[in-house]
Design a protein around this motif. Structure first.
Motif, short mmCIF file in Angstrom:
data_model
loop_
_atom_site.label_atom_id
_atom_site.label_comp_id
_atom_site.label_asym_id
_atom_site.label_seq_id
_atom_site.Cartn_x
_atom_site.Cartn_y
_atom_site.Cartn_z
N GLN A 41 0.82 -1.14 -0.03
CA GLN A 41 0.06 -0.10 -0.06
C GLN A 41 0.76 1.17 -0.09
O GLN A 41 0.70 2.03 -0.78
N ILE A 42 2.08 1.38 0.77
CA ILE A 42 2.82 2.36 0.88
C ILE A 42 3.41 2.45 -0.52
O ILE A 42 3.48 3.57 -0.98
N ARG A 43 4.00 1.70 -1.07
CA ARG A 43 4.56 1.68 -2.49
C ARG A 43 3.55 2.29 -3.62
O ARG A 43 3.97 2.99 -4.26
N GLY A 44 2.42 1.64 -3.40
CA GLY A 44 1.19 2.22 -4.31
C GLY A 44 1.05 3.68 -4.00
O GLY A 44 0.82 4.37 -5.16
N ARG A 45 0.83 4.01 -3.04
CA ARG A 45 0.61 5.51 -2.62
C ARG A 45 1.97 6.27 -3.03
O ARG A 45 1.65 7.53 -3.97
N LEU A 46 3.22 5.85 -3.23
CA LEU A 46 4.38 6.60 -3.45
C LEU A 46 4.33 6.70 -5.04
O LEU A 46 4.68 7.92 -5.55
N ILE A 49 1.83 9.25 -5.84
CA ILE A 49 2.33 10.98 -5.60
C ILE A 49 3.40 11.27 -6.55
O ILE A 49 3.45 12.33 -7.08
N GLU A 50 4.07 10.13 -6.91
CA GLU A 50 5.14 10.45 -8.13
C GLU A 50 4.37 10.78 -9.49
O GLU A 50 4.53 11.74 -10.21
N ARG A 51 3.14 10.03 -9.79
CA ARG A 51 2.46 10.47 -10.89
C ARG A 51 1.92 11.83 -10.79
O ARG A 51 1.86 12.52 -11.72
N LEU A 55 2.66 15.04 -13.55
CA LEU A 55 1.44 15.49 -14.25
C LEU A 55 1.66 17.26 -13.70
O LEU A 55 1.40 18.11 -14.69
N LYS A 56 1.92 17.66 -12.59
CA LYS A 56 2.04 18.75 -12.04
C LYS A 56 3.35 19.59 -13.00
O LYS A 56 3.02 20.65 -13.26
N GLN A 57 4.27 18.89 -13.03
CA GLN A 57 5.58 19.32 -13.81
C GLN A 57 5.32 19.54 -15.37
O GLN A 57 5.57 20.52 -15.88
N LEU A 165 -5.72 9.66 -7.93
CA LEU A 165 -4.48 9.17 -7.44
C LEU A 165 -4.50 9.03 -6.03
O LEU A 165 -4.15 8.08 -5.53
N PHE A 166 -4.67 10.11 -5.22
CA PHE A 166 -4.58 9.89 -3.85
C PHE A 166 -5.29 11.30 -3.19
O PHE A 166 -5.43 12.02 -4.04
N SER A 167 -5.80 11.21 -1.91
CA SER A 167 -5.98 12.53 -1.27
C SER A 167 -4.84 12.94 -0.33
O SER A 167 -4.08 12.16 0.21
N GLY A 168 -4.70 14.35 -0.33
CA GLY A 168 -3.75 15.02 0.43
C GLY A 168 -4.12 16.18 1.02
O GLY A 168 -5.05 16.70 0.60
N PHE A 169 -3.27 16.67 1.94
CA PHE A 169 -3.51 18.00 2.65
C PHE A 169 -2.65 19.18 1.91
O PHE A 169 -1.39 19.01 1.99
N ASP A 170 -3.19 20.21 1.44
CA ASP A 170 -2.36 21.17 0.98
C ASP A 170 -3.06 22.67 1.24
O ASP A 170 -3.79 23.31 0.71
N GLY A 171 -3.18 22.73 2.66
CA GLY A 171 -3.93 24.09 3.04
C GLY A 171 -5.41 23.39 3.41
O GLY A 171 -6.06 23.85 4.40
N LYS A 172 -5.88 22.56 2.65
CA LYS A 172 -7.29 21.99 2.74
C LYS A 172 -6.84 20.52 2.24
O LYS A 172 -5.86 20.11 1.54
#
Length: 186
Positions: A41-46, A49-51, A55-57, A165-172
């Protein structure tokens, strides 16, 4: 083995020793399986995050792609829930053309009673990029950015399909998607 169990080893008969060690072996195998599952699960999440970072770049890019059929997500559909729990990365946020207010949710699945989107019959042109949706208020997202880019490229924006992809916190708290906005020639 605990200290008490280690101390009792010299006084334990062979069948008792076999039983005790067998039980410990089974317990340790279960713990190892749990650890391996957590590591997967950790590898999948990483990877996700890399994807997202890639995409952001890259920003928005025009790609040819063929999307699968989407089944509408429903908690009363045990098959869909099981599939989501075993592979959440097959879940999707879907914005049909003209309904860009709040996403509908689905999962890639070949068949089912509640089709959200039919599969592409062949490759189509899509604008691919990162989509960010506020997790607590899905009315707030950046679909407009993708639509504006499609318009500047000379296309009419079509349906948008975002692969979770995933859920994360970035101010919200945000849900991040690998998004595919269908490009319709003007």
């Amino acid at each position: 083995l605990s200290i008490k169990e280690l101390q009792s080893l010299p006084d334990t008969d062979i069948p008792g020793l076999v039983d005790m060690l067998g039980e410990k072996h089974e317990t340790l195998q279960q713990k190892v399986a749990e650890i391996e599952s957590t590591m997967d699960q950790i590898r999948g999440r990483l990877v996700m995050i890399e994807r997202m970072q890639t995409l952001k770049q890259q920003g928005y890019t025009v790609v040819s792609h063929k999307l699968e059929r989407l089944e509408r997500f429903r908690f009363d559909n045990e098959t869909i829930v099981d599939r989501y729990l075993s592979d959440p990365y097959r879940s999707v946020g879907y914005f049909p053309r003209g309904e860009k207010i709040r996403p509908s949710y689905g999962i890639f699945q070949d068949e089912g009673p509640n089709t959200l989107r039919e599969p592409d019959q062949g490759e189509k042109q899509y604008l691919k990029g990162l989509l960010r949706v506020e997790a607590d208020n899905t009315l707030f997202h950046d679909v407009d950015n993708m639509e504006s880019k499609a318009d500047r490229l000379g296309y009419t924006p079509g349906d948008l399909t975002g692969l979770y992809l995933f859920s994360g916190f970035d101010g919200k708290r945000y849900d991040y998607y690998e998004a595919y906005l269908q490009l319709v020639p003007k």
